[in-house]
Motif scaffolding. Structure first.
Motif, PDB file in Angstrom:
ATOM      1  N   ASN A 128       1.101  -1.053   0.048  1.00  0.00           N
ATOM      2  CA  ASN A 128       0.346   0.256   0.177  1.00  0.00           C
ATOM      3  C   ASN A 128       0.782   1.423  -0.163  1.00  0.00           C
ATOM      4  O   ASN A 128       2.049   1.325   0.837  1.00  0.00           O
ATOM      5  CB  ASN A 128      -0.927  -0.429   0.980  1.00  0.00           C
ATOM      6  CG  ASN A 128      -1.777   1.318   1.306  1.00  0.00           C
ATOM      7  OD1 ASN A 128      -3.403   1.234   0.682  1.00  0.00           O
ATOM      8  ND2 ASN A 128      -1.433   2.231   2.171  1.00  0.00           N
TER       9      ASN A 128
ATOM     10  N   TYR B 102      -7.040  11.095  -3.508  1.00  0.00           N
ATOM     11  CA  TYR B 102      -7.858  12.015  -2.222  1.00  0.00           C
ATOM     12  C   TYR B 102      -7.269  13.421  -2.345  1.00  0.00           C
ATOM     13  O   TYR B 102      -8.817  13.979  -2.651  1.00  0.00           O
ATOM     14  CB  TYR B 102      -6.599  12.269  -0.518  1.00  0.00           C
ATOM     15  CG  TYR B 102      -7.376  10.193  -0.430  1.00  0.00           C
ATOM     16  CD1 TYR B 102      -8.209   9.952   0.459  1.00  0.00           C
ATOM     17  CD2 TYR B 102      -6.396   9.398  -0.348  1.00  0.00           C
ATOM     18  CE1 TYR B 102      -8.472   8.718   1.110  1.00  0.00           C
ATOM     19  CE2 TYR B 102      -6.161   8.095   0.079  1.00  0.00           C
ATOM     20  CZ  TYR B 102      -7.528   8.264   0.782  1.00  0.00           C
ATOM     21  OH  TYR B 102      -7.743   7.154   1.345  1.00  0.00           O
TER      22      TYR B 102
ATOM     23  N   TRP C 204      -6.587  18.208   2.830  1.00  0.00           N
ATOM     24  CA  TRP C 204      -6.478  18.361   1.519  1.00  0.00           C
ATOM     25  C   TRP C 204      -7.625  19.057   1.170  1.00  0.00           C
ATOM     26  O   TRP C 204      -9.572  18.880   1.609  1.00  0.00           O
ATOM     27  CB  TRP C 204      -7.172  16.649   1.427  1.00  0.00           C
ATOM     28  CG  TRP C 204      -6.467  15.927   1.778  1.00  0.00           C
ATOM     29  CD1 TRP C 204      -5.093  15.884   1.585  1.00  0.00           C
ATOM     30  CD2 TRP C 204      -5.879  14.485   2.141  1.00  0.00           C
ATOM     31  NE1 TRP C 204      -3.830  15.097   2.153  1.00  0.00           N
ATOM     32  CE2 TRP C 204      -4.612  13.963   2.818  1.00  0.00           C
ATOM     33  CE3 TRP C 204      -7.965  13.657   2.924  1.00  0.00           C
ATOM     34  CZ2 TRP C 204      -4.420  12.775   2.639  1.00  0.00           C
ATOM     35  CZ3 TRP C 204      -7.273  12.398   2.622  1.00  0.00           C
ATOM     36  CH2 TRP C 204      -5.472  12.052   2.976  1.00  0.00           C
TER      37      TRP C 204
ATOM     38  N   TRP D 222     -12.830   4.465   0.842  1.00  0.00           N
ATOM     39  CA  TRP D 222     -11.954   5.010   2.854  1.00  0.00           C
ATOM     40  C   TRP D 222     -12.491   5.271   2.912  1.00  0.00           C
ATOM     41  O   TRP D 222     -12.874   6.679   2.599  1.00  0.00           O
ATOM     42  CB  TRP D 222     -10.479   5.082   2.425  1.00  0.00           C
ATOM     43  CG  TRP D 222     -10.219   4.946   3.753  1.00  0.00           C
ATOM     44  CD1 TRP D 222      -9.813   6.097   4.605  1.00  0.00           C
ATOM     45  CD2 TRP D 222      -9.595   3.957   3.796  1.00  0.00           C
ATOM     46  NE1 TRP D 222      -8.906   5.223   5.543  1.00  0.00           N
ATOM     47  CE2 TRP D 222      -8.901   4.519   5.535  1.00  0.00           C
ATOM     48  CE3 TRP D 222      -8.571   2.585   3.542  1.00  0.00           C
ATOM     49  CZ2 TRP D 222      -8.192   3.367   5.282  1.00  0.00           C
ATOM     50  CZ3 TRP D 222      -8.077   2.000   4.539  1.00  0.00           C
ATOM     51  CH2 TRP D 222      -8.000   2.163   5.386  1.00  0.00           C
TER      52      TRP D 222
ATOM     53  N   TRP E 124      -3.983   6.327  11.819  1.00  0.00           N
ATOM     54  CA  TRP E 124      -2.216   6.645  12.331  1.00  0.00           C
ATOM     55  C   TRP E 124      -1.580   8.016  12.861  1.00  0.00           C
ATOM     56  O   TRP E 124      -2.666   7.372  14.088  1.00  0.00           O
ATOM     57  CB  TRP E 124      -1.555   6.684  10.680  1.00  0.00           C
ATOM     58  CG  TRP E 124      -2.276   5.308   9.518  1.00  0.00           C
ATOM     59  CD1 TRP E 124      -2.834   6.010   8.574  1.00  0.00           C
ATOM     60  CD2 TRP E 124      -1.856   4.207   9.671  1.00  0.00           C
ATOM     61  NE1 TRP E 124      -3.126   4.605   7.615  1.00  0.00           N
ATOM     62  CE2 TRP E 124      -2.418   3.423   8.405  1.00  0.00           C
ATOM     63  CE3 TRP E 124      -0.524   3.452  10.478  1.00  0.00           C
ATOM     64  CZ2 TRP E 124      -2.052   2.003   8.496  1.00  0.00           C
ATOM     65  CZ3 TRP E 124      -1.145   1.444  10.145  1.00  0.00           C
ATOM     66  CH2 TRP E 124      -2.029   1.503   9.154  1.00  0.00           C
TER      67      TRP E 124
ATOM     68  N   PHE F  29     -13.126   8.752   8.632  1.00  0.00           N
ATOM     69  CA  PHE F  29     -13.154   8.736   7.370  1.00  0.00           C
ATOM     70  C   PHE F  29     -14.638   7.952   6.983  1.00  0.00           C
ATOM     71  O   PHE F  29     -14.492   7.346   5.967  1.00  0.00           O
ATOM     72  CB  PHE F  29     -12.093   8.051   6.941  1.00  0.00           C
ATOM     73  CG  PHE F  29     -11.151   8.686   6.619  1.00  0.00           C
ATOM     74  CD1 PHE F  29     -10.693   9.554   5.126  1.00  0.00           C
ATOM     75  CD2 PHE F  29      -9.945   9.354   7.507  1.00  0.00           C
ATOM     76  CE1 PHE F  29      -9.219  10.464   4.841  1.00  0.00           C
ATOM     77  CE2 PHE F  29      -8.259  10.284   7.292  1.00  0.00           C
ATOM     78  CZ  PHE F  29      -8.673  10.557   5.855  1.00  0.00           C
TER      79      PHE F  29
HETATM   80  C1  FCB Z   1      -4.278   6.196   2.775  1.00  0.00           C
HETATM   81  C2  FCB Z   1      -3.446   4.808   3.666  1.00  0.00           C
HETATM   82  C3  FCB Z   1      -4.937   4.630   3.967  1.00  0.00           C
HETATM   83  C4  FCB Z   1      -5.708   5.542   5.045  1.00  0.00           C
HETATM   84  C5  FCB Z   1      -6.379   6.575   4.291  1.00  0.00           C
HETATM   85  C6  FCB Z   1      -6.663   7.940   4.318  1.00  0.00           C
HETATM   86  O1  FCB Z   1      -3.673   7.011   2.248  1.00  0.00           O
HETATM   87  O2  FCB Z   1      -3.845   4.356   3.284  1.00  0.00           O
HETATM   88  O3  FCB Z   1      -4.556   3.719   5.531  1.00  0.00           O
HETATM   89  O4  FCB Z   1      -5.298   5.732   6.883  1.00  0.00           O
HETATM   90  O5  FCB Z   1      -4.849   7.523   3.756  1.00  0.00           O
END
Ligand code: FCB
Length: 375
Positions: A162, A263, A287, A350, A358, A366
């Motif tokens: 990823n 994003y 963002w 997502w 994180w 989200f």
């Molecule tokens: C992406 C990641 C995912 C999540 C989204 C918001 O960059 O892959 O794990 O944190 O952002």
């Protein structure tokens, strides 16, 4: 690629499962580095609640689910695979198959087993072989089940890594995420080892599962010059190459499709200053809400002549746009892209659930479904 358009949501193990205490992120959390003081344990407790979570996905019409296998669970120490944890993912796959939901399996989503971070993580070339052994184990364990469920006619979808570019920038250049390094040499080594690991995994998966479709989930942003002048234009092109293209080009001959995480847009000014469009910063991640960027990126990807699966698309709740609205806008741009003949085979929002974002922790939400972490 497959007959049905894949339509669903994405999650990753460490963000939703809870109880992942053998990886480098857990260690990072223990040193008090999560901004809101929250923890990935138990997060959404998806480890125990995956079945009802999948019902939620089904409830909104999803036919596909992107999730990750947690390497540190199934290989907690170098010399040993845990049968109990391997069985857990057998159960997750059974639950998906039973519901008619197509799995898209991510093999590495940012976290590393502690025993590997202790030997230097991705900067150590040994990680390539270790990753290969882990991937071999995954296909040996789940291959037959996956083959049976697709009748050997439909594809079996994998993402090896990823967002390698995000991982490399945040982990090896700006000290924001583990392993918190600021080292160009470390970054270059990790870049090479990750691209080798992807290629090795690609071969291993295909050898065992000829029907497999393998890619990375590649984070791409629209990068527009800040001012319309020569220097900003050059800066934007350089940054675009580093961010959007370098890793993709490195592994380009070993991709069956392009996994795209989209994003936002960013602006680039000379010499290499990158920032959100002033006045349009949204939410903690700053963002810009710019769903049309999805169409712009998809148009660009035509160049690669590969099918595309949108492996992530979303916005945090505090960006002041309802997730369903942002989803609707994304779908509209996706339809536009497809009407232009761009070969898109799937779309994953997502995320299904709010989860552990994180370093920003649980307070950044989200999810299409809101999670009450108290209960
Ligand atoms: C992406 C990641 C995912 C999540 C989204 C918001 O960059 O892959 O794990 O944190 O952002």
């Amino acid at each position: 690629m497959g007959k049905a358009f894949l339509y669903g949501c994405a999650t990753s193990a460490h963000q939703v499962e809870g109880g992942n205490i053998n990886n480098d992120w857990w260690e990072f959390e223990q040193s008090g580095l999560i901004f809101d003081g929250s923890s990935s344990n138990p997060s959404c407790d998806h480890y125990h609640r995956y079945a009802s979570d999948l019902d939620l996905l089904k409830g909104i019409g999803g036919n596909a689910y992107r999730f990750s296998i947690e390497w540190s669970r199934i290989q907690p120490v170098s010399s040993e695979f845990s049968q109990e944890e391997i069985d857990h993912y057998h159960q997750v796959l059974d639950a998906l198959i039973k519901r008619g939901i197509t799995p898209l399996i991510t093999l590495h989503h940012f976290t590393n087993p502690l025993w590997l971070s202790k030997i230097g993580g991705w900067a150590n070339p040994k990680l390539v072989d270790y990753f290969g052994q882990y991937v071999q184990k995954v296909v040996d364990e789940y291959g037959e089940k996956l083959n049976r469920s697709t009748g050997q006619t439909e594809p079996i979808y994998f993402v090896t890594l990823n967002e390698p570019s995000v991982y490399l920038l945040l982990g090896y250049l700006i000290e924001y995420w583990p392993p918190q390094k600021k080292s160009l040499i470390g970054l270059i080594k990790a870049f090479r080892n990750m691209s080798r690991a992807h290629k090795l995994a690609y071969e291993i998966i295909h050898k065992k599962l000829p029907n497999a479709k393998v890619s990375i989930a590649h984070h791409m942003s629209v990068l527009d010059p800040w001012r319309n002048n020569g220097l900003d234009n050059i800066a934007a092109k350089v940054y675009d190459w580093l961010w959007n293209q370098s890793f993709l080009n490195q592994v380009g001959d070993k991709l069956d499709y392009i996994g795209l995480n989209y994003y936002t847009r960013q602006r680039v000014a000379f010499p290499l200053k990158v920032f959100p469009t002033p006045g349009k910063e949204a939410g903690f991640a700053q963002w810009e809400i710019y769903p049309e960027g999805l169409l712009r990126i998809l148009r660009r990807l035509k160049l690669y002549k590969l099918p595309v699966i949108i492996t992530e698309y979303g916005m945090p709740q505090e960006a002041n746009i309802a997730p369903e609205k942002y989803l609707e806008q994304g779908i509209a741009y996706l339809k536009q892209a497809m009407s232009e003949g761009i070969d898109v085979r799937g779309f994953f929002y997502w995320s299904l659930l709010d989860n552990f974002e994180w370093r920003e922790g649980l307070s950044k939400r989200f999810g299409l479904y809101e999670v009450d972490y108290e209960n």
